[in-house]
Each structure stands twice: as C-alpha cells, then as structure tokens.
Design a protein around this motif. Sequence first.
Motif, mmCIF file in Angstrom:
data_model
loop_
_atom_site.group_PDB
_atom_site.id
_atom_site.type_symbol
_atom_site.label_atom_id
_atom_site.label_comp_id
_atom_site.label_asym_id
_atom_site.label_seq_id
_atom_site.Cartn_x
_atom_site.Cartn_y
_atom_site.Cartn_z
ATOM 1 N N ARG B 38 -27.331 36.089 20.368
ATOM 2 C CA ARG B 38 -26.704 37.414 20.524
ATOM 3 C C ARG B 38 -26.324 38.021 19.175
ATOM 4 O O ARG B 38 -26.409 39.230 18.998
ATOM 5 C CB ARG B 38 -25.479 37.299 21.439
ATOM 6 N N LEU B 39 -25.916 37.171 18.246
ATOM 7 C CA LEU B 39 -25.579 37.669 16.918
ATOM 8 C C LEU B 39 -26.823 38.275 16.269
ATOM 9 O O LEU B 39 -26.772 39.362 15.688
ATOM 10 C CB LEU B 39 -25.027 36.518 16.064
ATOM 11 N N HIS B 40 -27.940 37.579 16.411
ATOM 12 C CA HIS B 40 -29.186 38.108 15.848
ATOM 13 C C HIS B 40 -29.538 39.440 16.520
ATOM 14 O O HIS B 40 -29.919 40.402 15.839
ATOM 15 C CB HIS B 40 -30.330 37.099 16.025
ATOM 16 N N MET B 41 -29.414 39.490 17.827
ATOM 17 C CA MET B 41 -29.760 40.709 18.561
ATOM 18 C C MET B 41 -28.897 41.882 18.082
ATOM 19 O O MET B 41 -29.367 43.005 17.956
ATOM 20 C CB MET B 41 -29.563 40.460 20.061
ATOM 21 N N CYS B 47 -35.570 43.319 16.976
ATOM 22 C CA CYS B 47 -35.571 42.343 18.075
ATOM 23 C C CYS B 47 -34.886 42.919 19.314
ATOM 24 O O CYS B 47 -35.263 42.607 20.448
ATOM 25 C CB CYS B 47 -34.886 41.036 17.642
ATOM 26 N N ARG B 48 -33.884 43.762 19.076
ATOM 27 C CA ARG B 48 -33.210 44.416 20.211
ATOM 28 C C ARG B 48 -34.213 45.283 20.965
ATOM 29 O O ARG B 48 -34.288 45.262 22.185
ATOM 30 C CB ARG B 48 -32.064 45.265 19.676
ATOM 31 N N ARG B 52 -35.911 44.828 24.775
ATOM 32 C CA ARG B 52 -35.881 45.919 25.758
ATOM 33 C C ARG B 52 -37.294 46.184 26.294
ATOM 34 O O ARG B 52 -37.497 46.311 27.505
ATOM 35 C CB ARG B 52 -35.325 47.178 25.060
ATOM 36 N N SER B 53 -38.277 46.217 25.413
ATOM 37 C CA SER B 53 -39.670 46.427 25.860
ATOM 38 C C SER B 53 -40.166 45.245 26.688
ATOM 39 O O SER B 53 -40.900 45.411 27.660
ATOM 40 C CB SER B 53 -40.610 46.597 24.662
ATOM 41 N N PHE B 54 -39.773 44.056 26.277
ATOM 42 C CA PHE B 54 -40.163 42.825 26.978
ATOM 43 C C PHE B 54 -39.651 42.879 28.425
ATOM 44 O O PHE B 54 -40.387 42.627 29.380
ATOM 45 C CB PHE B 54 -39.527 41.653 26.220
#
Lengths: 209, 96
Positions: B38-41, B47-48, B52-54
Amino acid sequence: MARRTRDMGTEGGEAAEEAEWVAALRSGDEASYVALMQRFGPRLLSLARSILGNEAEAQDCVQEAFIQAFKKVGGFEGRSPLWPWVRRIAVNACLGRIRARHRQAEATLEAWQPEFDADGCRLGLEPRQLPAADELLASDRVRAAVRAAVRALPEIHRTVLILRDFEELSTGEVAELLGLEPGAIRVRLHRARAALKKQLEPAFGGKGM
Amino acid sequence: MASADRSLGPMITCREFEDFLGDYLEGRLAWGARWRFRLHMWMCPECRRYLRSFRRSLELGRRVFAEPDESVPSEVPPELLRAVLAAVRTPDDGDT
C-alpha cells in the motif's frame, strides 16, 4: 441466464425441486434427462466454447459430459446442487481435449506481461483517465475485444481465468479440477489477468477501438 | 516510480509490487507485506493506475462472460439431445 444457473439450489424450494429432479434422473426418466440438458446445456456450451475456443469441440465435450453425467447419476448423492456437479464433468471433458492437443507455447504470454527497467521500475504509461466499465461495455467492439482477448490466451491460462474469475470457483477448487498445486494456479491466474489487461489497453486509452 | 533501493527500508519496487499483486487481491498478504504494498501504491502513480486498469479489465471480463455468448445457441441443438439419449439407452461394457 448465467446468474440464474449459478444460483440454482440455493433456496429451499429449489432444493426440494432439485431433489425430485435427481430422483427422476436416478430412475432413468428420459424426460428428466431432456430437462437437464435444456436447463444446463446453453450455459455448458458457452463455458466449453470459452475454454476450448471452438464451437464443434465444445458441442462434442458437452455431449460427452451429458452422457457421463447420466451414466454416473446413480452415484450422485445430492449433497451439492446439480449444476456444480455437471459443470465439473463438462470441465473435465474439456480438459481431456486440451491435454490431447499439442501444448501451445507460453511464449505468446510473455509479450503481454508488464515490463520493468533494470531498477524494477514499471515501463509504459497507464492512462490518467479510465473510461467507466458501463461506458466501455456499451461498445460492441469492446465486448468482442474482451472475448477475443480471453480466447487468445494459452489454454491452461484461459481455463484458469475462466474458472477462477468468471465461474467464481475458489483457487483450491480450480487446483483440484486441473490437478495442479494452488500456487501454480495463482501464478497462471496472475499472468492470465495481466495478459487480459495488456490486450485491453487500447480500449482503455481510447486508441484503436 | 524512482528506483528504490530495497536496503533502504520498506519501499518495494514496481516489479515487487507486481509480484505481490495476486496475493494482495486474494487478501493473502501478511500485514507487513500489505503495508509495503500500500505504501508503494500511495507513492507510485504509475502502479496505482496500473492496478486500476488491471481491476477494470477483470470487471469487463466478468461482465462479458456472465452473459450468454450470442454466438452460442440459446437452446441445446436437437442433434445433441438425440445423440446423448441414444448413447444413454445403449449400455456399454461398464454398465452391465
């Protein structure tokens, strides 16, 4: 149709009705055979076609599945609804076909995986604005692209994606059906999902569709 | 996302984010890994947007495949019904 079939047997009235139906099937009542084929056939044909990508083979598999089901119905104990039982037989028939075919190289899938630079940073630009699902699904071309993207996956990845994400089986159930470890299912599922996403990027970016 | 040196602490790379993604969506990440994910996101817009696209692509797949495929007949072909009934009426060796 899909939702109604999936929910069968979850309510008391339907469960009682299904118990009577199972009894008729076990007694060899042909009218009950026909009723079962008419009720589950279209959904099974759609599922088999999604897995196999071929209409003729899908019909063969569904036919084989019904024959097996009626021959085995004496051993069906009715502890679970009929639909998952029949679906399992049909999926196994599809898997038999897949195993018999020459295995498709997984190299195709590599081209649809995300890419990173040497430092592990993501390459490629994601759209800043993403169209809503309803907006995307209003387009026949997008709907066709979704089906085509799933069909383009290697068979094992396509099967995992369909069973896990679209048929909503658990990872454990998919692993059991395919004779693989749950970890192997998770790896294939993630790669299939990433490949689906990659193929649908033109729709998200508004280019090419 | 700017390159992240794993030795510096909790920050993971986009590649590691990708490796965690399947388990994150299945709710299988342990607390520490989930926090790092979550920190990375939060730190990485790319990646965010990827996530979302994923998710959107999976939603499209679920919704398209929840409907009958229009190219598949809505009724079972009569020849299939007849073939099944004929096969069931004929006991094979295993049934006798």
